[in-house]
Design an enzyme around this catalytic site. Sequence first.
Site, PDB file in Angstrom:
ATOM      1  N   ASN A  10       0.853  -1.185   0.000  1.00 52.82           N
ATOM      2  CA  ASN A  10       0.000   0.000   0.000  1.00 52.82           C
ATOM      3  C   ASN A  10       0.897   1.247   0.000  1.00 52.82           C
ATOM      4  OD1 ASN A  10      -1.444   2.279   1.051  1.00 52.82           O
ATOM      5  ND2 ASN A  10      -3.096   0.899   1.610  1.00 52.82           N
ATOM      6  N   ASP A  12      -0.067   4.464  -0.208  1.00 52.04           N
ATOM      7  CA  ASP A  12      -0.767   5.717   0.131  1.00 52.04           C
ATOM      8  C   ASP A  12       0.146   6.739   0.791  1.00 52.04           C
ATOM      9  OD1 ASP A  12      -3.118   4.603  -0.741  1.00 52.04           O
ATOM     10  OD2 ASP A  12      -3.942   4.245   1.264  1.00 52.04           O
ATOM     11  N   HIS A  13       1.026   6.255   1.697  1.00 54.33           N
ATOM     12  CA  HIS A  13       1.780   7.221   2.491  1.00 54.33           C
ATOM     13  C   HIS A  13       2.984   7.811   1.755  1.00 54.33           C
ATOM     14  CE1 HIS A  13      -1.048   6.855   5.563  1.00 54.33           C
ATOM     15  NE2 HIS A  13      -0.792   5.595   5.802  1.00 54.33           N
ATOM     16  N   ARG A  21       3.574  18.682   1.300  1.00 53.24           N
ATOM     17  CA  ARG A  21       4.181  19.874   0.722  1.00 53.24           C
ATOM     18  C   ARG A  21       3.351  20.448  -0.421  1.00 53.24           C
ATOM     19  NH1 ARG A  21       9.024  22.595   0.471  1.00 53.24           N
ATOM     20  NH2 ARG A  21       8.828  22.235   2.696  1.00 53.24           N
ATOM     21  N   HIS A  53      -5.619   3.729  -1.789  1.00 51.37           N
ATOM     22  CA  HIS A  53      -6.949   4.095  -1.306  1.00 51.37           C
ATOM     23  C   HIS A  53      -7.274   5.492  -1.821  1.00 51.37           C
ATOM     24  CE1 HIS A  53      -9.754   4.536   2.455  1.00 51.37           C
ATOM     25  NE2 HIS A  53     -10.394   4.671   1.317  1.00 51.37           N
ATOM     26  N   ARG A  55      -9.398   8.324  -1.392  1.00 56.35           N
ATOM     27  CA  ARG A  55     -10.325   8.803  -0.357  1.00 56.35           C
ATOM     28  C   ARG A  55     -11.090  10.015  -0.847  1.00 56.35           C
ATOM     29  NH1 ARG A  55      -8.456   6.621   4.967  1.00 56.35           N
ATOM     30  NH2 ARG A  55     -10.325   7.652   5.671  1.00 56.35           N
ATOM     31  N   ARG A  59      -6.730  12.933   0.641  1.00 55.75           N
ATOM     32  CA  ARG A  59      -5.631  13.347   1.531  1.00 55.75           C
ATOM     33  C   ARG A  59      -4.286  12.787   1.096  1.00 55.75           C
ATOM     34  NH1 ARG A  59      -7.370   9.882   6.837  1.00 55.75           N
ATOM     35  NH2 ARG A  59      -9.342  10.841   6.341  1.00 55.75           N
ATOM     36  N   HIS A  60      -4.299  11.712   0.306  1.00 58.71           N
ATOM     37  CA  HIS A  60      -3.022  11.214  -0.224  1.00 58.71           C
ATOM     38  C   HIS A  60      -3.114  10.906  -1.718  1.00 58.71           C
ATOM     39  CE1 HIS A  60      -5.031   7.578   1.134  1.00 58.71           C
ATOM     40  NE2 HIS A  60      -4.681   7.719   2.393  1.00 58.71           N
ATOM     41  N   GLU A  80      -8.637   0.531  -3.198  1.00 60.74           N
ATOM     42  CA  GLU A  80      -9.522   0.585  -2.029  1.00 60.74           C
ATOM     43  C   GLU A  80     -10.460   1.767  -2.200  1.00 60.74           C
ATOM     44  OE1 GLU A  80      -6.240  -1.080   1.202  1.00 60.74           O
ATOM     45  OE2 GLU A  80      -7.035   0.949   1.386  1.00 60.74           O
ATOM     46  N   THR A 110     -17.863  -0.751  11.629  1.00 65.03           N
ATOM     47  CA  THR A 110     -18.275  -1.596  12.747  1.00 65.03           C
ATOM     48  C   THR A 110     -17.385  -1.284  13.954  1.00 65.03           C
ATOM     49  OG1 THR A 110     -16.690  -3.320  12.182  1.00 65.03           O
ATOM     50  CG2 THR A 110     -18.888  -3.501  11.211  1.00 65.03           C
ATOM     51  N   THR A 111     -17.695  -1.904  15.089  1.00 61.46           N
ATOM     52  CA  THR A 111     -16.862  -1.659  16.272  1.00 61.46           C
ATOM     53  C   THR A 111     -15.424  -2.122  16.036  1.00 61.46           C
ATOM     54  OG1 THR A 111     -17.742  -3.714  17.131  1.00 61.46           O
ATOM     55  CG2 THR A 111     -18.623  -1.674  18.072  1.00 61.46           C
ATOM     56  N   GLU A 161     -10.905  -9.080   3.394  1.00 60.58           N
ATOM     57  CA  GLU A 161      -9.641  -8.685   4.014  1.00 60.58           C
ATOM     58  C   GLU A 161      -9.953  -8.439   5.484  1.00 60.58           C
ATOM     59  OE1 GLU A 161      -7.101  -5.830   2.036  1.00 60.58           O
ATOM     60  OE2 GLU A 161      -6.385  -5.074   3.964  1.00 60.58           O
ATOM     61  N   HIS A 200      -3.793  -3.897   7.775  1.00 56.89           N
ATOM     62  CA  HIS A 200      -3.839  -2.717   8.643  1.00 56.89           C
ATOM     63  C   HIS A 200      -2.963  -2.914   9.881  1.00 56.89           C
ATOM     64  CE1 HIS A 200      -5.518   1.275   9.407  1.00 56.89           C
ATOM     65  NE2 HIS A 200      -5.156   0.996  10.637  1.00 56.89           N
ATOM     66  N   GLY A 201      -1.949  -2.082   9.971  1.00 51.49           N
ATOM     67  CA  GLY A 201      -1.082  -2.082  11.154  1.00 51.49           C
ATOM     68  C   GLY A 201      -0.070  -3.212  11.192  1.00 51.49           C
ATOM     69  N   GLY A 222       1.267  -1.139   4.340  1.00 52.31           N
ATOM     70  CA  GLY A 222       1.619   0.173   3.827  1.00 52.31           C
ATOM     71  C   GLY A 222       2.550   0.957   4.720  1.00 52.31           C
ATOM     72  N   HIS A 223       2.040   1.429   5.852  1.00 46.76           N
ATOM     73  CA  HIS A 223       2.760   2.410   6.658  1.00 46.76           C
ATOM     74  C   HIS A 223       4.144   1.919   7.060  1.00 46.76           C
ATOM     75  CE1 HIS A 223       3.713   4.844  10.232  1.00 46.76           C
ATOM     76  NE2 HIS A 223       3.155   5.800   9.528  1.00 46.76           N
TER      77      HIS A 223
HETATM   78  N1  PXP Z   1      -5.773  -2.712   4.216  1.00 46.98           N
HETATM   79  C1  PXP Z   1      -6.718  -1.741   4.156  1.00 46.98           C
HETATM   80  C2  PXP Z   1      -8.094  -2.116   3.732  1.00 46.98           C
HETATM   81  C3  PXP Z   1      -6.397  -0.409   4.448  1.00 46.98           C
HETATM   82  O1  PXP Z   1      -7.345   0.537   4.361  1.00 46.98           O
HETATM   83  C4  PXP Z   1      -5.074  -0.100   4.788  1.00 46.98           C
HETATM   84  C5  PXP Z   1      -4.682   1.320   5.073  1.00 46.98           C
HETATM   85  O2  PXP Z   1      -5.253   1.768   6.201  1.00 46.98           O
HETATM   86  C6  PXP Z   1      -4.125  -1.130   4.854  1.00 46.98           C
HETATM   87  C7  PXP Z   1      -4.514  -2.425   4.556  1.00 46.98           C
HETATM   88  C8  PXP Z   1      -2.683  -0.856   5.191  1.00 46.98           C
HETATM   89  O3  PXP Z   1      -2.555  -0.471   6.508  1.00 46.98           O
HETATM   90  P1  PXP Z   1      -1.122   0.004   7.029  1.00 46.98           P
HETATM   91  O4  PXP Z   1      -0.784   1.268   6.300  1.00 46.98           O
HETATM   92  O5  PXP Z   1      -1.341   0.200   8.482  1.00 46.98           O
HETATM   93  O6  PXP Z   1      -0.147  -1.087   6.722  1.00 46.98           O
END
Ligand code: PXP
Length: 249
Positions: A10, A12-13, A21, A53, A55, A59-60, A80, A110-111, A161, A200-201, A222-223
Amino acid sequence: MTRPLLLGVNIDHAATLRQARYRGVHAGPHAEPDPVAFAREALAAGADGITVHLREDRRHIQEEDVLALARLPGVRLNLEMACMPWMTDFARRLRPAAICLVPESREEVTTEGGLDVLGQADRVRATVAALREVGSEVSLFIGADAPTIAAAHATGAPVVELHTGAFANASGPAAAAELARLHAGCVQAHGLGLVVNAGHGINYDNLPAILTLPHLHELNIGHAIVSRALFTGARAAVAEMKRLMGNRA
Ligand code: PXP
């Protein structure tokens, strides 16, 4: 024999850094860093796909990024997006290999933080059908709770996912409980015939625990990769993640 676990990078970042910038500034092709260049590096290092993604607040990633990424030779692009009519129209024109439906606003979450498939069943089902019609493989980004997994299956989406964010943010017994919940979710989803991805994470440190989960097909990360790339370069960051993913038993 287990099949190799795929890595969707991913990016995005990389775009987040550029927008820090250049948001609202016409910088043309000189705006850095270029997410498409990051994607090229990731693919050269063995990424199995590129995820972005788009959005609503841009934002990115911008539309132009998505269009440029789709033109990269041999790329398996995973877009995404939220279940919104204009995004569905955009995706139907683009026809990416894969699309992951994610929540955009609080009401759709969801929660566990994934898409509220139970509360939004009609909208999700209609979006899945519209996107499958143009040949994209559609997945739903959901929490690993049994009713949501069953509801995801009922929409006709072939892939889920599972949201690993709660696990990534927990520690000690709470992390073990989240991992157990993800484990049960993988078993349930696989039993229903769904392809099971996760994301995610996920980072270089918590990956070994994620690799204990059964039936996983692809991780979207991603991050952690973009952050490490600041120090090592994108190729080395992706190659190291791929190498660690090869340690799955
Ligand atoms: N999967 C989905 C559906 C996401 O929306 C994201 C980004 O939030 C990720 C994976 C990647 O998450 P991360 O940047 O924390 O690795």
